[in-house]
Scaffold this motif. Structure first.
Motif, short mmCIF file in Angstrom:
data_model
loop_
_atom_site.label_atom_id
_atom_site.label_comp_id
_atom_site.label_asym_id
_atom_site.label_seq_id
_atom_site.Cartn_x
_atom_site.Cartn_y
_atom_site.Cartn_z
N UNK A 28 0.86 -1.64 -0.17
CA UNK A 28 0.35 0.21 -0.04
C UNK A 28 0.96 1.41 0.21
N UNK A 29 1.77 1.02 0.29
CA UNK A 29 3.17 2.08 -0.19
C UNK A 29 3.63 2.50 -1.11
N UNK A 30 3.06 1.89 -1.79
CA UNK A 30 3.15 1.75 -3.63
C UNK A 30 3.33 3.21 -4.03
N UNK A 31 3.52 3.76 -5.19
CA UNK A 31 3.83 4.77 -5.42
C UNK A 31 4.26 4.55 -7.44
N UNK A 32 3.78 5.52 -7.62
CA UNK A 32 3.47 5.22 -9.33
C UNK A 32 5.20 5.91 -9.75
N UNK A 33 5.60 5.16 -10.79
CA UNK A 33 7.34 6.02 -11.30
C UNK A 33 6.74 7.28 -11.29
N UNK A 34 6.33 7.85 -12.25
CA UNK A 34 6.53 9.64 -11.82
C UNK A 34 6.26 10.29 -10.70
N UNK A 35 5.26 10.38 -9.83
CA UNK A 35 5.62 10.75 -8.18
C UNK A 35 6.73 10.40 -7.57
N UNK A 36 6.93 9.33 -7.66
CA UNK A 36 8.46 9.03 -7.00
C UNK A 36 9.70 9.51 -7.73
N UNK A 37 9.68 9.73 -8.34
CA UNK A 37 11.14 10.16 -9.26
C UNK A 37 11.09 11.68 -9.05
N UNK A 38 9.66 12.48 -8.67
CA UNK A 38 9.38 13.79 -8.47
C UNK A 38 9.96 13.82 -6.35
N UNK A 39 10.26 12.83 -5.99
CA UNK A 39 11.45 13.03 -5.03
C UNK A 39 12.51 13.10 -4.80
N UNK A 40 13.04 12.41 -6.02
CA UNK A 40 14.65 12.42 -5.39
C UNK A 40 14.62 14.08 -5.95
N UNK A 41 16.17 14.00 -5.63
CA UNK A 41 16.99 15.42 -5.81
C UNK A 41 18.03 15.93 -4.46
N UNK A 42 18.47 16.30 -4.56
CA UNK A 42 19.20 16.79 -2.95
C UNK A 42 20.54 16.87 -2.43
N UNK A 43 21.20 15.57 -3.86
CA UNK A 43 23.06 15.51 -3.40
C UNK A 43 23.42 16.96 -4.05
N UNK A 44 24.35 17.39 -2.65
CA UNK A 44 24.93 18.62 -3.35
C UNK A 44 26.13 18.44 -4.21
N UNK A 45 27.04 19.37 -4.75
CA UNK A 45 28.54 19.45 -5.53
C UNK A 45 29.27 18.55 -4.29
N UNK A 46 29.50 19.23 -3.15
CA UNK A 46 29.83 18.60 -2.35
C UNK A 46 30.02 17.58 -1.97
N UNK A 47 28.74 16.56 -2.47
CA UNK A 47 28.45 15.34 -1.37
C UNK A 47 29.19 14.26 -2.67
N UNK A 48 28.50 14.71 -3.90
CA UNK A 48 29.55 14.30 -5.27
C UNK A 48 30.75 14.06 -5.72
N UNK A 92 30.41 24.24 -10.38
CA UNK A 92 29.78 24.64 -9.62
C UNK A 92 27.75 24.75 -9.39
N UNK A 93 27.65 24.87 -8.09
CA UNK A 93 26.55 24.64 -7.74
C UNK A 93 25.36 24.49 -8.53
N UNK A 94 25.95 25.17 -9.87
CA UNK A 94 24.65 25.74 -10.98
C UNK A 94 25.41 25.53 -12.67
N UNK A 95 26.20 24.65 -11.84
CA UNK A 95 26.47 23.68 -13.53
C UNK A 95 26.97 22.71 -13.26
N UNK A 96 26.84 21.93 -12.11
CA UNK A 96 27.36 20.55 -11.42
C UNK A 96 26.35 19.57 -12.40
N UNK A 97 25.26 19.99 -13.55
CA UNK A 97 24.52 19.66 -14.03
C UNK A 97 23.48 18.31 -13.27
N UNK A 98 22.76 18.06 -13.99
CA UNK A 98 21.33 17.06 -13.55
C UNK A 98 21.95 15.66 -12.32
N UNK A 99 21.65 15.59 -11.11
CA UNK A 99 21.40 14.36 -9.95
C UNK A 99 21.55 13.26 -10.79
N UNK A 100 21.13 13.22 -11.60
CA UNK A 100 20.63 12.01 -12.10
C UNK A 100 21.39 11.31 -13.27
#
Length: 654
Positions: A28-48, A92-100
């Motif tokens: 019951x905790x399942x979600x559609x793939x598009x909705x799940x992908x909307x929650x991804x992100x947040x890995x900083x440049x320093x983290x990478x 830079x954080x602005x030029x580091x590219x998409x997290x995916x």
């Protein structure tokens, strides 16, 4: 496109409310793939940057297979990581590219080494999630060897007018199904063609998002032939669910003996747990029930209840060649190898004694002590555990030196001196020492005396590869493979977290430690000690070479849809060509000492040992024999011979 698929996607999720009660709340905790992908992100440049730096440490200083992988696959993961670091240093954080894009490149670098032990593990929210379609696709072969693909299992509650179990799948998003499997296989790190193909097939419908990127497409258009022979097409959307929790498995991130002895393909383990959740919910239900031990021999064709239903399935199998025992081992990932071995012994004692089929298909491994410790139960010979080697680096030497003396249950002292010598000798690897203690590998002795056939496939990996290699190296029985090789994973695997702790425990922390915390619950794993074969193949690495079966069986349509009927019949045919031995004994007190009542089958000589010392030798035939022994001693060992060859052994506590 997304707007058009929304109504169908919402309707697709409704069937989850009709699944088995044992998994309904979880799904019951399942979600559609598009909705799940909307929650991804947040890995900083320093983290990478930190992830790149830590990956370089593991690759340069810990990865035991690096020389082999460079030679066999012509790859350079270290240079690729340095190039990513070079780009990030100028970003830079602005030029580091998409997290995916960053995740995809990291996965591609780690996949290039073709080692399912050495992984980049995605951060939250991917970690601990699985993407799935509500059906499974499996492969079988026609009589002329042509591969066919069918939808074999469906999630309970899913319904469709024409797309049902047994339909043949022809196309996948417009591609021929065989090509679709090839494309998916390239996303996985199988070390040989069979292994990549098997994982490509699994990846069509199930993706562990801990190790693999989510599907690029939000849905799959499946072209198929229905059960009436009509060509049709259906669209199925991807769904994302929390993974089923590991039941009594080893926590790889806790610095203890169990974590240091792991040989596990986490992707195969996750896929198997997903299949359990989706297609075998009754087995999940059994996990929560109180367990009751049975002492009755299995009736013809009947199943024997097990105390470990997520680990074993045991039954009496009716074949065209007779009645045999069959035991499926789903995983070696257990916290207590001794309990695991004892349960195996209890189960096989309740199965027919004239032949045993051990099926480890799809088993991604687990505790190396459990896999190597199981071998003794099926052979009269002494078991030699596989030796393992570290690659010779200053960091590995420091780790072994810090854990010379078993301060936290992880004893690495045997490897330290060898690693220090390698500085003078120029050796690439340390000397080999076994992970499984020799005494543990031989503590129980032989328990099953009938012939044994082991069934393998290309999904067998790590501790299961080690088990299959030991089975072959000790000549326990014949191996029947549905693929031409096992997954060929010959190593002990450690997580980055475990490595970090090994330089922190016991206090104080090593001031020279290169390990730092990873961001966003991401992870790294590395093959740390490679395993070598024993006996006739002594010194041969298991990695990439795997274990090749002596017999092959191409799965049939009946296998997929009727509980592996042809595969089990083939195993039964092999068993009938093998000799059956029997050796049972009991001891009773007499006025002069003790009398041993021994029943033998296929043996012509019995040698008696008391507490390891020779006592007497007797010529015997088939039947029951009464033999007196003097009192004294704690352990009686009976060795049975057939024309001078050790054929059976039995131990009795006096």
């Amino acid at each position: 496109m997304a707007k058009e698929s929304k109504p169908a996607l919402s309707a697709n999720l409704k069937f989850l409310g009709r699944t088995h009660a044992a998994v309904r709340d979880h799904l019951s905790a399942s979600t559609e793939l598009p909705d799940f992908l909307a929650t991804a992100g947040g890995l900083s440049l320093e983290g990478r940057k930190r992830l790149i730096a830590q990956a370089l440490v593991l690759m340069e200083s810990n990865f035991v297979h690096l020389p082999l992988k460079r030679a066999m696959h012509g790859i350079d993961p270290i240079q690729r990581l340095k190039l990513v670091r070079h780009r990030l240093d100028r970003a830079t954080p602005a030029t580091m590219g998409p997290e995916f894009a960053f995740h995809r490149e990291m996965i591609d670098i780690f996949t290039s080494v073709r080692d399912l032990h050495t992984n980049y593990l995605l951060p939250d929210p991917f970690r601990g999630r699985v993407a799935f379609l509500p059906f499974d696709v499996e492969e079988y072969f026609d009589a002329d060897g042509t591969p066919r693909y069918v939808a074999s299992h469906f999630v309970q509650g899913f319904t469709h007018s024409h797309f049902k179990p047994g339909v043949e799948v022809l196309t996948w998003n417009g591609n021929p199904i065989e090509r679709a499997v090839e494309v998916t296989a390239d996303l996985h790190a199988g070390s040989n063609a069979d292994a990549r193909h098997a994982r490509g097939l699994d990846g069509l419908t199930i993706r562990s998002l801990t190790r693999a990127m989510p599907p690029d497409a939000m849905w799959v258009d499946v072209g198929y032939v229905d059960l009436n022979g009509t060509d049709r097409e259906t669209r199925q959307e991807w769904i994302v669910s929390p993974a089923l929790p590991i039941n009594n498995g080893v926590d790889p991130d806790i610095a203890n003996l169990n974590a240091s002895c792991l040989g596990l393909d986490i992707e195969a383990d996750a896929v198997q747990r997903a299949k359990l959740m989706l297609f075998a919910p009754k087995a999940v239900e059994e996990l929560a029930k109180p367990k009751q031990v049975t002492v009755k021999m299995a009736a013809q064709g009947a199943e024997v209840p097990t105390l470990m239903p997520s680990t074993f399935r045991a039954r009496s199998a009716t074949t065209t060649s007779g009645e045999f025992g069959i035991i499926r081992i789903f995983t070696f990932n257990v916290n207590d190898p001794g309990v695991f071995i004892d349960e195996f012994i209890r189960l096989v004692e309740l199965l027919p004694q004239n032949g045993l089929i051990v099926d480890v298909r799809g088993n991604g491994g687990g505790h190396i002590h459990a896999s190597e410790g199981l071998l003794q139960t099926m052979t009269p010979s002494e078991v030699t555990p596989e030796p393992t080697q570290f690659i010779s680096t200053p960091l590995n030497t420091d780790i072994c030196a810090r854990h010379n003396g078993n301060p936290v249950g992880i004893e690495l002292g045997p490897w330290e001196e060898s690693l220090r010598e390698s500085v003078e000798t120029g050796s690439v690897y340390s000397r080999g020492f076994s992970i499984t203690p020799h005494d543990f590998a031989n503590a129980r002795g032989q328990q099953y005396h009938g012939p044994v056939v082991l069934i393998t496939d290309a999904r067998c990996y790590s501790a299961t590869d080690i088990f299959a290699a030991g089975f072959q190296d000790h000549r326990i029985g014949h191996i029947l493979g549905v693929d031409g090789n096992t997954g060929a994973g010959g190593a002990n695997v450690w997580t980055h977290s475990l490595l970090k702790q090994l330089l922190e425990l016991p206090p104080p922390t090593d001031p020279e430690t290169p390990f730092e915390d990873l961001p966003n619950n991401s992870g790294l794993r590395v093959a740390i000690r490679r395993t070598l074969r024993v006996n006739e193949q002594a010194g041969t690495p298991l990695e990439d070479l795997g274990v090749k079966p002596g017999f092959r069986h191409a799965l049939t349509r009946e296998d997929l849809l009727s509980s592996n009927v042809d595969l089990i019949n083939r195993a039964g045919e092999i068993l009938t060509g093998m000799k059956t031995y029997g050796l049972t004994a009991s001891v009773a007190d007499t006025a002069e000492g003790q009398r041993v009542s021994v029943t033998t089958l296929g043996l012509d000589r019995l040698d008696f040992y008391i507490d390891g010392r020779p006592f007497s030798s007797h010529d015997v035939g088939e039947g029951t024999h009464a033999i007196d022994i003097s009192s004294g001693g704690a352990l009686l060992r009976l060795d049975g011979f057939d024309n001078g060859l050790l054929a059976a052994s039995r131990r009795i506590v006096l």
